[in-house]
Design an enzyme around this catalytic site. Structure first.
Site, PDB file in Angstrom:
ATOM      1  N   SER A 151       0.829  -1.211   0.000  1.00 34.05           N
ATOM      2  CA  SER A 151       0.000   0.000   0.000  1.00 34.05           C
ATOM      3  C   SER A 151       0.861   1.258   0.000  1.00 34.05           C
ATOM      4  CB  SER A 151      -0.924  -0.002   1.220  1.00 34.05           C
ATOM      5  OG  SER A 151      -0.180  -0.215   2.403  1.00 34.05           O
TER       6      SER A 151
ATOM      7  N   ASN B 120      -2.197  -2.898  12.822  1.00 36.15           N
ATOM      8  CA  ASN B 120      -3.661  -2.753  12.790  1.00 36.15           C
ATOM      9  C   ASN B 120      -4.137  -1.548  13.593  1.00 36.15           C
ATOM     10  OD1 ASN B 120      -3.401  -5.070  11.367  1.00 36.15           O
ATOM     11  ND2 ASN B 120      -4.360  -6.417  12.890  1.00 36.15           N
TER      12      ASN B 120
ATOM     13  N   THR C 258     -40.221  27.049  -9.976  1.00 37.30           N
ATOM     14  CA  THR C 258     -40.441  25.677  -9.513  1.00 37.30           C
ATOM     15  C   THR C 258     -40.663  24.883 -10.792  1.00 37.30           C
ATOM     16  OG1 THR C 258     -42.812  26.018  -9.293  1.00 37.30           O
ATOM     17  CG2 THR C 258     -41.501  26.349  -7.299  1.00 37.30           C
ATOM     18  N   HIS C 259     -40.221  23.652 -10.822  1.00 36.54           N
ATOM     19  CA  HIS C 259     -40.285  22.838 -12.049  1.00 36.54           C
ATOM     20  C   HIS C 259     -39.574  23.530 -13.207  1.00 36.54           C
ATOM     21  CE1 HIS C 259     -43.480  20.561  -9.953  1.00 36.54           C
ATOM     22  NE2 HIS C 259     -43.871  21.763  -9.566  1.00 36.54           N
TER      23      HIS C 259
ATOM     24  N   SER D 171     -13.904  26.594 -27.420  1.00 33.30           N
ATOM     25  CA  SER D 171     -14.093  25.401 -28.238  1.00 33.30           C
ATOM     26  C   SER D 171     -13.018  25.372 -29.311  1.00 33.30           C
ATOM     27  CB  SER D 171     -15.477  25.455 -28.881  1.00 33.30           C
ATOM     28  OG  SER D 171     -15.507  24.653 -30.043  1.00 33.30           O
TER      29      SER D 171
ATOM     30  N   LYS E  44     -17.629  30.155 -28.932  1.00 34.03           N
ATOM     31  CA  LYS E  44     -18.038  29.460 -27.709  1.00 34.03           C
ATOM     32  C   LYS E  44     -17.248  29.892 -26.483  1.00 34.03           C
ATOM     33  CE  LYS E  44     -20.431  26.322 -27.142  1.00 34.03           C
ATOM     34  NZ  LYS E  44     -20.421  24.907 -27.444  1.00 34.03           N
TER      35      LYS E  44
ATOM     36  N   ASN F  62     -17.318  28.039 -22.844  1.00 35.57           N
ATOM     37  CA  ASN F  62     -17.957  26.890 -22.207  1.00 35.57           C
ATOM     38  C   ASN F  62     -17.763  26.885 -20.691  1.00 35.57           C
ATOM     39  OD1 ASN F  62     -18.805  25.846 -24.683  1.00 35.57           O
ATOM     40  ND2 ASN F  62     -16.869  24.767 -24.984  1.00 35.57           N
TER      41      ASN F  62
ATOM     42  N   GLU G  15     -19.198  22.202 -15.289  1.00 37.62           N
ATOM     43  CA  GLU G  15     -19.552  20.848 -15.750  1.00 37.62           C
ATOM     44  C   GLU G  15     -18.691  19.792 -15.061  1.00 37.62           C
ATOM     45  OE1 GLU G  15     -21.033  22.096 -20.223  1.00 37.62           O
ATOM     46  OE2 GLU G  15     -18.920  21.764 -19.839  1.00 37.62           O
TER      47      GLU G  15
ATOM     48  N   TYR H 252      -9.381  -6.925  12.286  1.00 37.89           N
ATOM     49  CA  TYR H 252      -8.772  -6.450  11.042  1.00 37.89           C
ATOM     50  C   TYR H 252      -8.808  -7.497   9.933  1.00 37.89           C
ATOM     51  CZ  TYR H 252      -5.556  -4.466   7.687  1.00 37.89           C
ATOM     52  OH  TYR H 252      -5.025  -3.972   6.532  1.00 37.89           O
TER      53      TYR H 252
ATOM     54  N   GLN I  56      -7.645  -2.202   3.823  1.00 39.03           N
ATOM     55  CA  GLN I  56      -6.645  -1.379   3.137  1.00 39.03           C
ATOM     56  C   GLN I  56      -7.275  -0.586   1.991  1.00 39.03           C
ATOM     57  OE1 GLN I  56      -2.472  -2.691   2.731  1.00 39.03           O
ATOM     58  NE2 GLN I  56      -2.892  -2.869   0.559  1.00 39.03           N
TER      59      GLN I  56
ATOM     60  N   LYS J 105      -8.289   3.673   2.001  1.00 43.61           N
ATOM     61  CA  LYS J 105      -7.541   4.916   1.830  1.00 43.61           C
ATOM     62  C   LYS J 105      -7.789   5.622   0.494  1.00 43.61           C
ATOM     63  CE  LYS J 105      -4.701   2.800   4.109  1.00 43.61           C
ATOM     64  NZ  LYS J 105      -5.174   1.755   5.077  1.00 43.61           N
TER      65      LYS J 105
HETATM   66  N1  ARG Z   1      -1.430  -1.345   4.863  1.00 41.68           N
HETATM   67  C1  ARG Z   1      -2.327  -1.853   5.822  1.00 41.68           C
HETATM   68  C2  ARG Z   1      -3.661  -1.139   5.689  1.00 41.68           C
HETATM   69  O1  ARG Z   1      -3.718  -0.153   5.062  1.00 41.68           O
HETATM   70  C3  ARG Z   1      -1.773  -1.677   7.202  1.00 41.68           C
HETATM   71  C4  ARG Z   1      -2.230  -2.667   8.182  1.00 41.68           C
HETATM   72  C5  ARG Z   1      -1.653  -3.986   7.838  1.00 41.68           C
HETATM   73  N2  ARG Z   1      -2.014  -4.958   8.786  1.00 41.68           N
HETATM   74  C6  ARG Z   1      -1.847  -6.274   8.565  1.00 41.68           C
HETATM   75  N3  ARG Z   1      -2.208  -7.074   9.467  1.00 41.68           N
HETATM   76  N4  ARG Z   1      -1.361  -6.707   7.429  1.00 41.68           N
HETATM   77  O2  ARG Z   1      -4.673  -1.592   6.205  1.00 41.68           O
END
Ligand code: ARG
Length: 457
Positions: free
Chosen positions: A23, A110, A155-156, A277, A283, A285, A290, A317, A322, A325
């Site tokens: 990660s 964890n 409205t509408h 454009s 144009k 835009n 958008e 966990y 993971q 993120k």
């Molecule tokens: N990279 C992991 C995550 O984002 C960190 C925790 C990893 N824990 C494990 N038991 N492998 O969740």
């Protein structure tokens, strides 16, 4: 490559599996939070007599050096670095020697990642709040500058009753005020410390978790270690707040796209916030708007995708977590640009009062005659019917409501006197709506004051 968990393994990880598992590509942006958490943890370990004061100081100084390497762009990620935690610990040990290996005492990745990520979300909430406040200011300034500028209300998407630019724009201020409350609630939900939960069952060392929480800016500690390492409600709540905020920006965008079209022409966008454009030279835009409207789709997608990730997970966990993120980072990055862009666009918007005035046709005043009749004692339903007849008669004769003579009105209803002309104007229609939240000048002043007050919190 040496892994944090390499002891019981005899064969290397498959290269593709290493890539799949790693990660570091995205959690590297948690380096500050990881280091903050580790410094606090080193202090907590010393507090529990698991590090000597000298060891604690060596580790903390080493971590400060690692942080500087990140800041100076000198930190070099190694092929074996699986995630931000292993990268920081690897570098720390290179810098301070074997004592670096004591930092992970009583801690697991964890509870570490849960802590890092919560800290990051708390900081992201602060930044979103600052952006939201600035966007609100831009709306307040534009609203205040043309608080009583009349325009058709819809409205509408059909002509309904007159409102004003200030009233219309403030209608987009309040959703953002609620967004700020939501972001503050997400921050609060995030500020519960998981560190000390260990891998799942709680750390086996006498760590003072409350002190740790206070040091890191958390208001309390998680009450259950299994829940602590798996709870990602705060991330889901962040994604919901982001998605709804995206929806609000999208609705504002949509309306400004309409208002800037040739058909409405109520506003024109500054060149700095529009694009041309490649084929049609005339144009201009509204791409910015958008894109803002379009990006609300990905924000909604992040929320629904992440909820789907969570739904089958047992407590404690699992690596699925993971996946938390990237959607959160992307949602933040999207808003981190979309919000200031919208504020700039609002600040550079040109209003076209004459185009708004051109649309203020008499049909918008039909309710005024019905209300007039009510004041004369007619039941509203009857009044509504009478005005409906007047509208139809006017249409047949090619006359607007304001063009009917006193005799025409008398023929339509004996209750309608000459003084009906007094209610059949846009200023009268606006002034009549003096109820709080209404479009009358004094009510709008009061609303503006209220809006300004909410900014002061
Ligand atoms: N990279 C992991 C995550 O984002 C960190 C925790 C990893 N824990 C494990 N038991 N492998 O969740």
């Amino acid at each position: 490559m040496t892994k944090l968990w390499g002891g019981r393994f005899t064969a290397d990880t498959d290269t593709l599996v290493h890539r799949f598992n790693a990660s570091i590509g995205f959690d590297v942006r948690l380096h500050d939070e990881d280091i903050d958490g580790s410094i606090a943890w080193a202090e907590a370990l010393a507090g529990a007599n698991l590090l000597t004061p000298a060891e604690r100081d060596t580790i903390i100084e080493g971590l400060a050096r690692v942080r500087r390497e990140f800041r100076d762009g000198k930190f070099s990620i190694q092929p074996g670095d699986e995630d931000i935690h292993s990268a920081v610990e690897r570098r720390l040990t290179e810098l301070v020697g074997a004592v670096g290996g004591k930092l992970h005492t009583g801690r697991s990745r964890n509870d570490q990642i849960a802590t890092d990520f919560r800290l990051w979300v708390m900081r992201a909430c602060d930044r979103l709040d600052a952006h939201l406040t600035d966007l609100q200011k831009s709306l307040l300034d534009s609203a205040a500058g043309a608080l009583n500028l009349p325009m058709p209300g819809y409205t509408h998407l059909q002509h309904a009753q007159p409102v004003t630019w200030g009233h219309w724009l403030l209608a987009h201020f309040w959703p953002l005020a609620r967004d700020r409350e939501r972001v503050a609630a997400v921050r609060w939900a995030s500020a519960v410390l998981p560190l000390g939960a260990g891998a799942l069952a709680g750390t086996a060392f006498p760590i003072n978790r409350e002190q740790l929480a206070a040091r890191l800016g958390f208001h309390s500690v998680t009450p259950n270690s299994l829940d602590a390492v798996s709870n990602r409600d705060f991330a889901a709540e962040f994604l919901f707040a982001a998605a709804l905020l995206g929806v609000h920006l999208s609705r504002l965008s949509e309306q400004l796209i309409l208002f800037s079209s040739a058909e409405f022409g109520f506003v024109s966008l500054s060149d700095a916030y529009s694009t041309g454009s490649s084929i049609m030279p005339q144009k201009k835009n509204p791409d910015t708007l958008e894109l803002t409207r379009g990006k609300s789709g990905r924000l909604i997608g992040h929320l629904t995708g992440f909820l789907a990730t969570l739904k089958g997970l047992p407590s404690s966990y699992d690596k699925d977590l993971q996946e938390d993120k990237e959607p959160v980072f992307d949602a933040f990055d999207t808003l981190d640009v979309a919000l200031p862009v919208m504020a700039g666009l609002i600040r550079s918007l040109t209003l076209r009062p004459e185009r708004m005035a051109a649309q203020l046709e008499a049909g918008l005043l039909a309710t005024e005659v019905a209300d007039y009749l009510v004041r004369q004692g007619a039941p509203f339903r009857e009044a509504h019917h009478i005005v409906g007849l007047a509208v139809r008669q006017g249409e047949e004769k090619g006359l607007a409501l304001t063009e009917l003579t006193p005799e025409d009105w008398q023929a339509i209803s004996p209750l309608i006197g000459k003084d009906v002309a007094g209610v059949l104007t846009v200023p009268a229609a606006l002034a009549a709506r003096a109820v709080s939240g209404g479009t009358a000048p004094a009510a709008l002043e009061a609303q503006l004051t209220l809006a300004r007050q909410t900014m002061g919190r």
